[in-house]
Design an enzyme around this catalytic site. Structure first.
Site, short mmCIF file in Angstrom:
data_model
loop_
_atom_site.label_atom_id
_atom_site.label_comp_id
_atom_site.label_asym_id
_atom_site.label_seq_id
_atom_site.Cartn_x
_atom_site.Cartn_y
_atom_site.Cartn_z
N THR A 175 0.83 -1.20 0.00
CA THR A 175 0.00 0.00 0.00
C THR A 175 0.86 1.25 0.00
O THR A 175 1.95 1.25 0.58
CB THR A 175 -0.90 -0.01 1.26
OG1 THR A 175 -1.64 -1.22 1.23
CG2 THR A 175 -1.85 1.15 1.29
N ARG A 203 -11.74 -10.23 -2.63
CA ARG A 203 -11.48 -9.62 -1.31
C ARG A 203 -11.19 -8.13 -1.50
O ARG A 203 -10.40 -7.74 -2.35
CB ARG A 203 -10.28 -10.32 -0.66
CG ARG A 203 -9.86 -9.75 0.70
CD ARG A 203 -8.78 -8.70 0.58
NE ARG A 203 -8.26 -8.31 1.90
CZ ARG A 203 -7.45 -7.27 2.09
NH1 ARG A 203 -7.07 -6.52 1.08
NH2 ARG A 203 -7.02 -6.98 3.30
N VAL A 204 -11.82 -7.30 -0.71
CA VAL A 204 -11.57 -5.86 -0.75
C VAL A 204 -11.06 -5.45 0.63
O VAL A 204 -11.64 -5.84 1.65
CB VAL A 204 -12.86 -5.09 -1.13
CG1 VAL A 204 -12.65 -3.59 -0.99
CG2 VAL A 204 -13.29 -5.44 -2.55
N GLY A 205 -9.99 -4.67 0.65
CA GLY A 205 -9.41 -4.26 1.93
C GLY A 205 -9.92 -2.91 2.39
O GLY A 205 -10.98 -2.43 1.96
N ASP A 206 -9.15 -2.29 3.26
CA ASP A 206 -9.53 -1.00 3.84
C ASP A 206 -9.24 0.18 2.91
O ASP A 206 -9.89 1.22 2.98
CB ASP A 206 -8.77 -0.78 5.15
CG ASP A 206 -7.25 -0.89 4.96
OD1 ASP A 206 -6.80 -1.78 4.23
OD2 ASP A 206 -6.52 -0.07 5.54
N THR A 226 -2.17 1.89 6.46
CA THR A 226 -1.59 0.71 5.83
C THR A 226 -1.47 -0.40 6.87
O THR A 226 -1.24 -0.12 8.04
CB THR A 226 -0.20 1.02 5.22
OG1 THR A 226 0.46 -0.21 4.91
CG2 THR A 226 0.69 1.83 6.15
N GLY A 227 -1.65 -1.62 6.43
CA GLY A 227 -1.57 -2.74 7.37
C GLY A 227 -2.69 -3.72 7.11
O GLY A 227 -3.26 -3.75 6.02
N HIS A 228 -3.00 -4.50 8.10
CA HIS A 228 -3.98 -5.57 7.99
C HIS A 228 -5.38 -4.98 7.75
O HIS A 228 -6.02 -4.44 8.65
CB HIS A 228 -3.94 -6.36 9.30
CG HIS A 228 -4.73 -7.61 9.27
ND1 HIS A 228 -6.08 -7.62 9.50
CD2 HIS A 228 -4.37 -8.88 9.01
CE1 HIS A 228 -6.51 -8.87 9.39
NE2 HIS A 228 -5.49 -9.65 9.09
N GLY A 229 -5.83 -5.07 6.49
CA GLY A 229 -7.05 -4.36 6.09
C GLY A 229 -8.29 -4.77 6.85
O GLY A 229 -9.17 -3.93 7.13
N1 LIG Z 1 -0.33 -3.65 3.12
C1 LIG Z 1 -1.44 -3.04 3.20
O1 LIG Z 1 -1.46 -1.94 3.69
C2 LIG Z 1 -2.65 -3.78 2.72
C3 LIG Z 1 -3.97 -3.08 2.77
N2 LIG Z 1 -4.20 -2.34 3.99
C4 LIG Z 1 -5.05 -4.11 2.60
O2 LIG Z 1 -5.36 -4.80 3.55
O3 LIG Z 1 -5.55 -4.26 1.52
#
Ligand SMILES: NC(=O)C[C@H](N)C(=O)O
Length: 304
Positions: A175, A203-206, A226-229
């Site tokens: 991200t 799958r759709v993230g944040d 950014t991180g675990h969506g």
């Molecule tokens: N590395 C990321 O930030 C991934 C993003 N937040 C998602 O989960 O799609």
């Protein structure tokens, strides 16, 4: 708490752009490359501001630079889903009229953030998905580049490793994001991503979700995450961080507070960049690294 939180900020000022290149664990020898890539993007965003562009123009430009840089896993170089395909997510928001635009599960286009901007300007809907997003993009004059042009060897290797259960030794998250403040007091935020390696189809993230991955309000500030969506969505992280700033908490404490909440409540890691309405910035991460750069009238800084 098992997650160690690193935070930084309190500096900044007028005409500021702050970018991130993803929360992850970049190998020490590669960190300078990531910081330099962020600095290139933040300088481009700041150049847009100094030429009279708005904060919205600046975050779009900064994210475009990062999307085009294969070092960062958004746009070209994006990570692959479980079937080896690209599904891109992006969103953008401005803090005056609270206008926003977003696309998700979009393949074939190299500039998802520009398509999200087109959705913001069009104004009829906020979020377009999959083939509807592609149709909207074509309607607005964007041309598909073909998926092959966006897939890099590194993305193929990352998918193969994930499918064999091998943990990546160096990863930057997938991200990129930017927040900005312009001379007129407009705040803006933008986020773009390939999502997560080996994600399920659809799958759709944040990142394309206003409030989870991106938020801006001139009365408070702007945030990109950014991180675990899945965790970011459930704690509506970007909006929560902006609300902390609205309550008078400074950008760095707002950023570290929400990352601590994510760790405590859901045992999840990630990173946040935040800019308050005076242009002072804050960033926080609970991952080993998050590359970043900030450029403004006051000077520039970058790090990992
Ligand atoms: N590395 C990321 O930030 C991934 C993003 N937040 C998602 O989960 O799609």
């Amino acid at each position: 708490m098992k997650h160690v939180i690193h935070s930084l900020g309190g500096r900044g000022g007028r005409r500021s752009v702050l970018v991130h290149g993803g929360a992850g664990d970049v190998a020490p020898e590669r960190r300078p490359l990531h910081a330099a890539g962020c600095l290139r993007a933040a300088r481009e965003g700041a150049r847009v501001l100094s030429e009279g562009g708005s904060a919205l123009d600046a975050v779009e430009r900064a994210v475009r630079v990062l999307e085009d840089d294969p070092l960062f896993n958004a746009g070209t170089g994006a990570c692959l889903n479980e079937e080896g395909h690209i599904e891109l997510d992006a969103s953008i928001m401005e803090g005056r009229g609270l206008r926003a635009g977003a696309v998700c599960a979009l393949s074939d286009f190299a500039e998802p953030i520009a398509i999200a901007r087109a959705a913001l300007e069009d104004g009829r809907h906020v979020l377009y998905a999959a083939h509807g997003a592609a149709r909207f993009a074509r309607m607005k004059g964007f041309s598909p580049v073909g998926e092959a042009a966006l897939i890099t060897e590194a993305a193929r290797e990352a998918l193969a490793a994930a499918q064999q259960g091998i943990r990546a030794t160096s990863w930057a998250g997938n991200t990129v994001g930017a927040v900005a403040l312009d001379e007129g007091g407009l705040t803006a935020a933008a986020t773009s991503t390939g999502g997560t390696v080996n994600k399920r189809v659809g799958r759709v993230g944040d990142s394309p979700l206003i409030g989870a991955g991106t938020y801006a309000d001139d009365e408070a500030g702007a945030v990109s995450t950014t991180g675990h969506g899945e965790g970011m969505i459930r704690l509506v992280v970007a909006h929560s961080a902006v609300e902390r700033m609205r309550a008078g908490i400074d950008a760095v404490d707002a950023a570290s507070g929400i990352i601590a909440h994510l760790a405590e409540r859901l045992d999840i890691t990630g990173g946040v960049i935040a800019l308050d309405r005076t242009g002072r910035f804050g960033l926080a991460r609970s991952t080993a690294t998050m590359s970043w750069a900030a450029v403004g009238d006051w000077g520039e800084e970058s790090g990992v």
